[in-house]
Scaffold this motif. Structure first.
Motif, mmCIF file in Angstrom:
data_model
loop_
_atom_site.group_PDB
_atom_site.id
_atom_site.type_symbol
_atom_site.label_atom_id
_atom_site.label_comp_id
_atom_site.label_asym_id
_atom_site.label_seq_id
_atom_site.Cartn_x
_atom_site.Cartn_y
_atom_site.Cartn_z
ATOM 1 N N ASN A 1 36.189 -24.648 -59.477
ATOM 2 C CA ASN A 1 36.382 -23.938 -58.276
ATOM 3 C C ASN A 1 36.472 -24.585 -57.000
ATOM 4 O O ASN A 1 37.533 -24.271 -56.192
ATOM 5 C CB ASN A 1 35.140 -22.915 -58.291
ATOM 6 C CG ASN A 1 35.396 -21.630 -58.840
ATOM 7 O OD1 ASN A 1 36.511 -21.016 -58.739
ATOM 8 N ND2 ASN A 1 34.550 -21.239 -60.036
ATOM 9 N N ILE A 2 35.923 -25.793 -56.894
ATOM 10 C CA ILE A 2 35.982 -26.703 -55.504
ATOM 11 C C ILE A 2 37.269 -27.414 -55.732
ATOM 12 O O ILE A 2 37.976 -27.677 -54.709
ATOM 13 C CB ILE A 2 34.730 -27.395 -55.372
ATOM 14 C CG1 ILE A 2 34.487 -28.649 -56.595
ATOM 15 C CG2 ILE A 2 33.605 -26.871 -55.249
ATOM 16 C CD1 ILE A 2 33.519 -29.403 -56.177
ATOM 17 N N VAL A 3 37.685 -27.782 -57.056
ATOM 18 C CA VAL A 3 39.162 -28.375 -56.992
ATOM 19 C C VAL A 3 40.228 -27.337 -56.659
ATOM 20 O O VAL A 3 41.159 -27.400 -56.022
ATOM 21 C CB VAL A 3 39.419 -28.849 -58.582
ATOM 22 C CG1 VAL A 3 40.746 -29.125 -59.018
ATOM 23 C CG2 VAL A 3 38.428 -29.835 -59.068
ATOM 24 N N LEU A 4 39.980 -25.994 -57.129
ATOM 25 C CA LEU A 4 40.902 -24.831 -56.905
ATOM 26 C C LEU A 4 40.866 -24.708 -55.222
ATOM 27 O O LEU A 4 41.929 -24.345 -54.656
ATOM 28 C CB LEU A 4 40.555 -23.507 -57.562
ATOM 29 C CG LEU A 4 41.121 -23.355 -58.771
ATOM 30 C CD1 LEU A 4 40.396 -22.008 -59.449
ATOM 31 C CD2 LEU A 4 42.772 -23.284 -58.723
ATOM 32 N N ALA A 5 39.837 -24.916 -54.656
ATOM 33 C CA ALA A 5 39.318 -24.699 -53.184
ATOM 34 C C ALA A 5 40.448 -25.824 -52.463
ATOM 35 O O ALA A 5 41.129 -25.483 -51.620
ATOM 36 C CB ALA A 5 38.190 -24.704 -52.956
ATOM 37 N N GLY A 6 40.173 -26.984 -52.971
ATOM 38 C CA GLY A 6 40.927 -28.176 -52.597
ATOM 39 C C GLY A 6 42.517 -28.037 -52.616
ATOM 40 O O GLY A 6 43.212 -28.292 -51.580
ATOM 41 N N GLN A 7 42.912 -27.576 -53.622
ATOM 42 C CA GLN A 7 44.210 -27.345 -53.889
ATOM 43 C C GLN A 7 44.879 -25.974 -53.264
ATOM 44 O O GLN A 7 46.162 -26.124 -52.529
ATOM 45 C CB GLN A 7 44.526 -27.048 -55.538
ATOM 46 C CG GLN A 7 44.440 -28.161 -56.436
ATOM 47 C CD GLN A 7 44.569 -28.045 -57.799
ATOM 48 O OE1 GLN A 7 44.572 -26.782 -58.244
ATOM 49 N NE2 GLN A 7 44.436 -28.842 -58.679
ATOM 50 N N SER A 8 44.129 -25.201 -52.848
ATOM 51 C CA SER A 8 44.439 -23.891 -52.077
ATOM 52 C C SER A 8 44.723 -24.280 -50.639
ATOM 53 O O SER A 8 45.523 -23.926 -50.095
ATOM 54 C CB SER A 8 43.440 -22.726 -52.318
ATOM 55 O OG SER A 8 43.447 -22.437 -53.456
ATOM 56 N N LEU A 9 43.661 -25.122 -50.224
ATOM 57 C CA LEU A 9 43.612 -25.488 -48.850
ATOM 58 C C LEU A 9 44.802 -26.401 -48.355
ATOM 59 O O LEU A 9 45.586 -26.387 -47.514
ATOM 60 C CB LEU A 9 42.237 -26.115 -48.328
ATOM 61 C CG LEU A 9 42.006 -26.498 -47.052
ATOM 62 C CD1 LEU A 9 42.231 -25.425 -46.245
ATOM 63 C CD2 LEU A 9 40.852 -27.245 -46.599
ATOM 64 N N HIS A 10 45.294 -27.251 -49.358
ATOM 65 C CA HIS A 10 46.008 -28.333 -49.207
ATOM 66 C C HIS A 10 47.753 -27.421 -49.372
ATOM 67 O O HIS A 10 48.467 -27.800 -48.632
ATOM 68 C CB HIS A 10 46.306 -29.212 -50.497
ATOM 69 C CG HIS A 10 47.489 -30.211 -50.481
ATOM 70 N ND1 HIS A 10 47.856 -30.970 -49.487
ATOM 71 C CD2 HIS A 10 48.664 -30.082 -51.304
ATOM 72 C CE1 HIS A 10 48.656 -31.635 -49.645
ATOM 73 N NE2 HIS A 10 49.196 -31.347 -50.833
ATOM 74 N N GLY A 11 47.488 -26.134 -50.229
ATOM 75 C CA GLY A 11 48.762 -25.423 -50.203
ATOM 76 C C GLY A 11 48.713 -24.730 -49.003
ATOM 77 O O GLY A 11 50.210 -24.171 -48.675
ATOM 78 N N ILE A 12 47.812 -24.464 -48.408
ATOM 79 C CA ILE A 12 48.014 -23.487 -47.033
ATOM 80 C C ILE A 12 48.487 -24.624 -45.951
ATOM 81 O O ILE A 12 49.322 -24.052 -44.956
ATOM 82 C CB ILE A 12 46.571 -22.747 -46.698
ATOM 83 C CG1 ILE A 12 46.373 -21.716 -47.804
ATOM 84 C CG2 ILE A 12 46.656 -22.232 -45.247
ATOM 85 C CD1 ILE A 12 44.982 -21.474 -47.776
#
Length: 463
Positions: free
Chosen positions: A118-129
């Motif tokens: 989930n923190i990997v997904l958080a990192g990827q999501s923030l990078h995508g935003i």
């Protein structure tokens, strides 16, 4: 009723009646809000991208899987108000003080897998935003946010999910509408097809998603007054968790059919929902940070349970929980940064492998609680160094547990091994069904003479 402290003071100890300040409706919002998140969206998309189903059969499989798996999960939740202690330490009543460590350690590893992914997904999501923010920095931000929520504990977790239920529930419905309004690609309705293997595999994904919550659902229902009862606790948890999971799973399947082939699902969310894409990703990012606190919280309670097994006089305070939370958060963040490039692709496989050894525990725990002891356990023995009346090891439970694992082997479909039956079903993993069906009667037959009389429980509690 006096004001409750901001930082949760209880860890694995019994929650006394004066601290039972929860309301049963909070369980609905807790589990509904928790499940509206990127990971169930990605997992739901697998019914299309991995198992090749069309939209109709994928949605049917998703609904069936969650409704069936949710039954077992919610039965665990209903134990919380009756016992007033976390689920994992309650397992000592079935396996003994040392025997329970088998499942406690497995559960802790699963929590860590959820937290890291989930923190990997958080990192990827923030990078995508915001592309200037590296994925690694996003992982750290996601971990710190989840860590703060987990440190404060029960009160803030429930408060955030009350808000998330409305905000995220409306957002995911609007996101679905946006996909259809913006125009569907050619072949959306004809892509994929029914296959028995794909249908069964997608049902299993939904069921196992629900069962994965079983080790820690009662960690949150334990704050309810015992008078709430089994039925109300079961219903609130069941409806919240199943509805909250079916929505994002279905959304993921729709996104998978609408997005450009080959792109990542969360990128597909942004691309297929038009102007609503970026705001939706922001909400998903906040959701990841919020609900991931549950995984850190569960990891820490499991670690405390392991330590307390060998230091029975230690019932840790909030300070101990805070320190352990920070240590686990830092270690998980370091690990997640190192594997962020390929971890998500292996996540589902990791959880499926772990559930092979957790499913028999579910069967044993439920049979023991509802049919053998009927919720009547001696708490002093559960916290005793020698296991009290439950002993250090319960051979009957361990035997049933081992059998429950062995019977699943021909039906397994994991990265490490695919059994002959699963192979004939094109990789559909039905081991969880076999594990539940076989373990429950075996344990009941072995343990039905083990129930202690009320007089023995009373004697033990005053020993």
């Amino acid at each position: 009723m006096p004001d409750q402290p901001v930082v949760e003071k209880h860890t694995i100890g019994y929650v006394p009646p004066e601290d039972r300040h929860g309301k049963v409706r909070d369980l609905f919002t807790l589990w509904f809000g928790t499940n509206i998140a990127p990971l169930p969206v990605v997992t739901g998309a697998a019914g299309v991208t991995v198992f090749g189903l069309d939209l109709f059969w994928c949605v049917v499989a998703i609904i069936v899987g969650h409704l069936v798996g949710g039954i077992f999960m919610a039965l665990h939740s209903a134990q919380g108000p009756q016992m007033g202690i976390p689920q994992m330490i309650q397992s000592r009543g079935q396996f003994g003080s040392y025997g329970a460590l088998i499942v406690v350690v497995i559960a802790a590893v699963m929590y860590l897998a959820f937290f890291a992914s989930n923190i990997v997904l958080a990192g990827q999501s923030l990078h995508g935003i915001a592309e200037p923010i590296p994925v690694e920095a996003g992982i750290v931000i996601g971990a710190l946010g989840s860590g703060l929520i987990a440190v404060i504990g029960y009160k803030v977790i429930h408060s955030l999910n009350k808000v998330a239920t409305w905000v995220l529930g409306i957002a995911i419905v609007l996101g679905t509408v946006a996909i259809f309004v913006s125009g569907l690609p050619a072949g959306f309705w004809t892509q994929g097809e029914y296959s028995t293997a794909g249908f069964l595999a997608t049902v299993s994904l939904g069921a196992l998603w629900q069962i994965a919550f079983a080790p820690y659902v009662s960690d949150y229902s334990r704050y309810l007054p015992a008078s709430v009862g089994v039925k109300a606790t079961f219903t609130a948890t069941y409806l919240g968790c199943t509805l909250g999971s079916i929505l994002p799973f279905t959304f993921g399947a729709i996104v998978a059919l609408a997005m450009t082939p080959g792109v990542e699902v969360m990128t597909g969310v942004r691309d297929t929902t038009g102007a609503f894409g970026t705001p939706l990703l922001v909400l998903f990012l906040l959701s990841v940070i919020s609900h991931n606190a549950l995984n850190l919280y569960g990891t820490v309670l499991s670690i405390i349970t392991c330590v307390q097994t060998f230091v029975a006089s230690w019932i840790p305070t909030a300070r101990s929980r805070v320190v352990l939370s920070l240590v686990v958060m830092a270690a998980s963040t370091y690990f997640a940064i190192g594997v962020s490039s390929n971890f998500i692709s292996y996540f589902v496989d990791i959880v499926l492998a772990l559930l092979v050894v957790l499913v028999p525990w579910t069967a044993i725990n439920l049979i023991d609680f509802y049919l053998i002891h009927r919720g009547n356990y001696d708490l002093d023995s559960i916290f005793a160094a020698d296991g009290g009346i439950y002993g250090r090891f319960n051979g009957q439970a361990i035997l049933a547990y081992v059998i429950g694992i062995l019977v699943q082997i021909p039906f397994m479909a994991t990265p490490l091994y695919t059994g002959p039956v699963a192979d004939k079903l094109d990789g559909a993993d039905l081991s969880w069904i076999i594990g539940l069906v076989a373990t429950a009667p075996i344990y009941y037959l072995l343990a039905r003479g083990r129930k202690l009389a009320p007089s023995e429980l009373a004697l033990a509690s005053h020993a």
